[in-house]
Design an enzyme around this catalytic site. Structure first.
Site, PDB file in Angstrom:
ATOM      1  N   ASP A   1      -7.029   4.587  -4.456  1.00 14.78           N
ATOM      2  CA  ASP A   1      -7.679   4.420  -3.147  1.00 14.78           C
ATOM      3  C   ASP A   1      -8.206   5.815  -2.957  1.00 14.78           C
ATOM      4  O   ASP A   1      -8.459   6.548  -3.911  1.00 14.78           O
ATOM      5  CB  ASP A   1      -6.724   3.911  -2.142  1.00 14.78           C
ATOM      6  CG  ASP A   1      -7.279   3.730  -0.740  1.00 14.78           C
ATOM      7  OD1 ASP A   1      -7.758   2.500  -0.637  1.00 14.78           O
ATOM      8  OD2 ASP A   1      -7.436   4.411   0.260  1.00 14.78           O
TER       9      ASP A   1
ATOM     10  N   LYS B   1       0.831  -1.156  -0.046  1.00 13.93           N
ATOM     11  CA  LYS B   1      -0.094  -0.075   0.047  1.00 13.93           C
ATOM     12  C   LYS B   1       0.808   1.202  -0.002  1.00 13.93           C
ATOM     13  O   LYS B   1       1.958   1.255   0.518  1.00 13.93           O
ATOM     14  CB  LYS B   1      -0.878   0.053   1.352  1.00 13.93           C
ATOM     15  CG  LYS B   1      -2.081   0.736   1.122  1.00 13.93           C
ATOM     16  CD  LYS B   1      -3.292   0.253   0.501  1.00 13.93           C
ATOM     17  CE  LYS B   1      -4.294   1.283   0.312  1.00 13.93           C
ATOM     18  NZ  LYS B   1      -5.669   0.443  -0.434  1.00 13.93           N
TER      19      LYS B   1
HETATM   20  P1  NDP Z   1     -13.054   8.055  -2.487  1.00 11.81           P
HETATM   21  O1  NDP Z   1     -11.946   9.310  -2.470  1.00 11.81           O
HETATM   22  O2  NDP Z   1     -13.396   8.098  -4.051  1.00 11.81           O
HETATM   23  O3  NDP Z   1     -13.884   8.468  -1.525  1.00 11.81           O
HETATM   24  C1  NDP Z   1     -13.982   8.602  -0.236  1.00 11.81           C
HETATM   25  C2  NDP Z   1     -15.339   9.052   0.391  1.00 11.81           C
HETATM   26  O4  NDP Z   1     -15.259   8.828   1.794  1.00 11.81           O
HETATM   27  C3  NDP Z   1     -15.487  10.235   0.089  1.00 11.81           C
HETATM   28  O5  NDP Z   1     -16.986  10.362   0.003  1.00 11.81           O
HETATM   29  C4  NDP Z   1     -14.916  11.143   1.292  1.00 11.81           C
HETATM   30  O6  NDP Z   1     -15.657  12.370   1.545  1.00 11.81           O
HETATM   31  C5  NDP Z   1     -15.252  10.172   2.298  1.00 11.81           C
HETATM   32  N1  NDP Z   1     -14.287  10.327   3.278  1.00 11.81           N
HETATM   33  C6  NDP Z   1     -12.785  10.098   3.202  1.00 11.81           C
HETATM   34  N2  NDP Z   1     -12.241  10.263   4.343  1.00 11.81           N
HETATM   35  C7  NDP Z   1     -13.206  10.686   5.434  1.00 11.81           C
HETATM   36  C8  NDP Z   1     -13.165  10.949   6.653  1.00 11.81           C
HETATM   37  N3  NDP Z   1     -11.721  11.247   7.127  1.00 11.81           N
HETATM   38  N4  NDP Z   1     -14.363  11.177   7.224  1.00 11.81           N
HETATM   39  C9  NDP Z   1     -15.452  11.248   6.337  1.00 11.81           C
HETATM   40  N5  NDP Z   1     -15.549  10.689   5.335  1.00 11.81           N
HETATM   41  C10 NDP Z   1     -14.524  10.678   4.560  1.00 11.81           C
HETATM   42  O7  NDP Z   1     -12.345   6.727  -2.139  1.00 11.81           O
HETATM   43  P2  NDP Z   1     -12.816   5.244  -2.482  1.00 11.81           P
HETATM   44  O8  NDP Z   1     -14.261   5.296  -2.619  1.00 11.81           O
HETATM   45  O9  NDP Z   1     -11.977   4.745  -3.379  1.00 11.81           O
HETATM   46  O10 NDP Z   1     -12.423   4.678  -0.928  1.00 11.81           O
HETATM   47  C11 NDP Z   1     -13.256   4.469   0.451  1.00 11.81           C
HETATM   48  C12 NDP Z   1     -12.944   3.302   1.047  1.00 11.81           C
HETATM   49  O11 NDP Z   1     -12.833   2.158   0.254  1.00 11.81           O
HETATM   50  C13 NDP Z   1     -11.518   3.583   1.659  1.00 11.81           C
HETATM   51  O12 NDP Z   1     -11.368   2.919   3.076  1.00 11.81           O
HETATM   52  C14 NDP Z   1     -10.599   2.815   0.814  1.00 11.81           C
HETATM   53  O13 NDP Z   1      -9.438   2.093   1.203  1.00 11.81           O
HETATM   54  C15 NDP Z   1     -11.822   1.601   0.442  1.00 11.81           C
HETATM   55  N6  NDP Z   1     -11.378   0.779  -0.703  1.00 11.81           N
HETATM   56  C16 NDP Z   1     -11.195   1.455  -1.841  1.00 11.81           C
HETATM   57  C17 NDP Z   1     -10.979   0.496  -2.953  1.00 11.81           C
HETATM   58  C18 NDP Z   1     -11.195   1.030  -4.360  1.00 11.81           C
HETATM   59  O14 NDP Z   1     -10.965   0.357  -5.388  1.00 11.81           O
HETATM   60  N7  NDP Z   1     -11.090   2.378  -4.551  1.00 11.81           N
HETATM   61  C19 NDP Z   1     -10.485  -0.908  -2.862  1.00 11.81           C
HETATM   62  C20 NDP Z   1     -11.069  -1.399  -1.316  1.00 11.81           C
HETATM   63  C21 NDP Z   1     -11.234  -0.585  -0.511  1.00 11.81           C
HETATM   64  P3  NDP Z   1     -14.791  13.848   1.148  1.00 11.81           P
HETATM   65  O15 NDP Z   1     -15.112  13.890  -0.277  1.00 11.81           O
HETATM   66  O16 NDP Z   1     -15.749  14.732   2.061  1.00 11.81           O
HETATM   67  O17 NDP Z   1     -13.427  13.613   1.626  1.00 11.81           O
END
Ligand code: NDP
Length: 445
Positions: free
Chosen positions: A166, A126
C-alpha cells in the site's frame, strides 16, 4: 439513515473513540444499508452489523530498529484482521507517518466489502506502521522490515492472513518482508505475501493492477453514457504506484492526462504526461515530481498547489484519504467534470461525494474502482498455489473480466434497489450481502 442502523452506528462510534477515518467509513456504509435490512431482517437478528464493525483480531506491536548512524528508533506496527467470512484476511501494509489504529481500521473495514465485490475467496484485513520510508536508505528500510516481520510472522500465513503493499510499501519492502518471513519460518511459503518480484513468485500485472483496474472500471461507467476515455482530459492525484499505472492505462485508451501530484505540489503537462519519464523519476530514482518538471520542456510545477484546481472531464484521485473535499468537488464540477474513479481508498470526503452525486457526475467509489489490485493479488495466490505463472496477456484479461464484473455487480445492485447509477449504494450493498450471508451460514463466531 434508518433508525435501527442509527442506534448500531452510535454504539460503534462510541466504542471506537478518536478514530475519525474509521467512523467515516462506517457511516458511509451504514447510509446505504437500510433497504437491505428491510429485505433481510435475519441480518439484524444475528447482529451482523455489530459483528462486522468489530475486528476479529487487532495486533499492535513495537518495531525497534537502528538507523544508519546507529541510533535506536522505535515505530509502532499494526495488523487488523477484520473479517474472514469469505477467506483468509487479505489487505495491504501501509508505511506512512500518519498511520494509527483509526487509519488501519478504516482501510480494513473498506477491504471487507472490496474483497467481497471481487468475487474471490478473500477476507478483509489491513496493517502498517507509522514508519516513514521516504529519505531512508535501502539498508534502513531493510532493517525496519526485518524487525516488523519478526513480530508479524506469527500472525500471518497463506491460509490465515496474506498482506500486500500500500502507500510506502512496494516491491522493495515486500522483498525484505518475505525474506525475513522465510528465514524465521524456514518455509518458502509463496502465498503468504503478494506483490512479490516476478522472478520469485510474483504475478505479472500485479504492479499495474490497481491503476489499470481503476481505469477499466471508470471506462465501464463512461460507457453507460455512450462515451469512453478516448479524447477525455484527465487529472490524476498522486504519483505513486496507483497513479502512474492509472495514467498509463488512461493514455493507452486515448485520454490526455494533463496533471498529477505528490504531497508537495503538482505538475501541469498539457501535452500529456510522459509515463516513461515519470517512472524513471519516481520508480527508478525515487525522486520528487518537481524533478520531472525540470527534465521536460513546457511542463510547469505548482509548488504547494492543489491538483483539483485543474479543469478535467475525468478525475482519478490516486493519492490518499480525504484529499478531495466538497469545495474541490464543486470546482471540478464547474470545470465540466463527467466522471470520477477513485484509485485511492476514500479520497473523496462525504461532502465531495454528495456534490458529485447531486451534479450527476459518474462516481466510482474506491472499494469498487480500485479492487483490481487485491483481485490480482488473489490471482497471484492462485498462481503460487498451483506453482504456475501466467502470461501478461492472460492475467490482464482476467483483471479486465473481474473489473467489468464488479462494475456490473454494482450497477445491477443499484438498479435492484431503485437507485440506478448510484455506484456507492451498489458497492456497499453488493459487498455487504455477500459477507453477511457467509457470516450467517457460519454461525455465531
Ligand atoms: P504510493 O506510496 O506508491 O504513492 C502514494 C502517492 O500519494 C504518492 O504520490 C504520495 O506523495 C501521495 N500521497 C500519500 N500521502 C499523501 C498525503 N497525505 N497528501 C498528499 N499526497 C499523498 O502508494 P499507492 O499508489 O500504492 O497508494 C495510493 C492510494 O491507493 C492509497 O489510498 C492506497 O490505499 C490505495 N490503494 C493502493 C493499492 C495498491 O495496490 N498499491 C490497492 C488499492 C488501493 P508523496 O510521495 O509526496 O508522499
Amino acid at each position: 439513515m434508518d433508525a435501527r442502523l442509527e442506534a448500531i452506528r452510535d454504539t460503534v462510534l462510541a466504542r471506537n473513540p478518536g478514530e475519525a477515518e474509521f467512523h467515516q467509513a462506517v457511516v458511509e456504509v451504514f447510509e446505504s444499508l437500510g433497504p437491505v435490512h428491510d429485505r433481510h431482517p435475519e441480518f439484524l437478528d444475528a447482529a451482523i452489523l455489530e459483528r462486522l464493525c468489530e475486528p476479529e483480531r487487532q495486533i499492535i506491536f513495537r518495531v525497534p530498529w537502528t538507523d544508519d548512524a546507529g541510533r535506536v528508533r522505535i515505530n509502532r506496527g499494526f495488523r487488523v484482521e477484520f473479517n474472514s467470512a469469505l477467506g483468509p484476511y487479505k489487505g495491504g501494509l501501509r508505511f506512512h507517518p500518519s498511520v494509527y489504529l483509526g487509519i488501519v481500521k478504516f482501510l480494513g473495514f473498506e477491504q471487507i466489502f472490496k474483497n467481497a465485490l471481487t468475487g474471490m475467496p478473500i477476507g478483509g484485513g489491513k496493517g502498517g506502521s507509522d514508519f516513514d520510508p521516504r529519505g531512508r536508505s535501502d539498508a534502513e528500510v531493510m532493517r525496519f522490515c526485518q524487525s516488523f516481520m519478526t513480530e508479524l510472522y506469527r500472525h500471518i500465513g497463506e491460509y490465515t492472513d496474506v498482506p500486500a503493499g500500500d502507500i510506502g510499501v512496494g516491491a522493495r519492502e515486500i522483498g525484505y518482508l518475505f525474506g525475513q518471513y522465510k528465514r524465521i519460518t524456514n518455509r518458502y511459503e509463496s502465498g503468504v505475501l503478494t506483490g512479490k518480484g516476478i522472478s520469485w513468485g510474483g504475478s505479472l500485472v500485479r504492479p499495474e493492477a490497481t491503476g489499470f483496474g481503476t481505469v477499466i472500471f471508470t471506462q465501464e461507467m463512461l460507457k453507460t453514457r455512450g462515451t469512453s476515455f478516448d479524447g477525455q482530459r484527465v487529472v490524476v492525484s498522486g504519483s505513486g504506484n496507483v497513479a502512474i499505472n492509472a495514467i498509463a492505462k488512461a493514455q493507452s485508451l486515448g485520454a490526455t492526462v494533463v496533471a498529477c501530484s505528490d504531497s508537495s505540489g503538482y505538475i501541469m503537462d498539457e501535452a500529456g504526461i510522459d509515463v516513461g519519464l515519470l517512472r524513471e523519476v519516481k520508480e527508478v530514482e525515487r525522486g520528487r515530481l518537481k524533478d520531472y518538471a525540470v527534465r521536460r520542456p513546457g511542463v510547469s510545477y505548482v509548488d504547494g498547489g492543489s491538483v483539483w484546481d485543474v479543469d478535467a472531464t475525468v478525475a482519478l484521485p490516486c493519492a490518499t484519504q480525504n484529499e478531495l473535499d466538497g469545495g474541490a468537488a464543486a470546482r471540478l464540477v464547474r470545470g465540466g467534470l463527467l466522471a470520477v474513479g477513485e484509485g485511492a481508498n476514500m479520497p473523496s470526503t462525504r461532502d465531495a461525494v454528495a456534490v458529485f452525486q447531486e451534479a450527476g457526475v459518474l462516481f466510482g467509489p474506491g472499494k469498487a474502482a480500485n479492487a483490481g489490485g487485491v483481485a490480482t493479488s488473489a490471482l497471484e495466490m492462485q498462481q503460487n498455489a498451483s506453482r504456475d505463472s501466467w502470461s501478461f496477456e492472460h492475467t490482464e484479461e482476467r483483471l479486465t473480466d473481474i473489473m467489468v464484473g464488479i462494475h456490473h455487480r454494482c450497477a445491477a445492485t443499484a438498479d435492484e434497489y431503485g437507485e440506478p447509477g448510484n455506484y456507492v449504494l451498489g458497492a456497499n450493498i453488493g459487498g455487504f450481502v455477500k459477507v453477511a450471508e457467509a457470516m450467517l451460514a457460519q454461525g455465531l463466531i
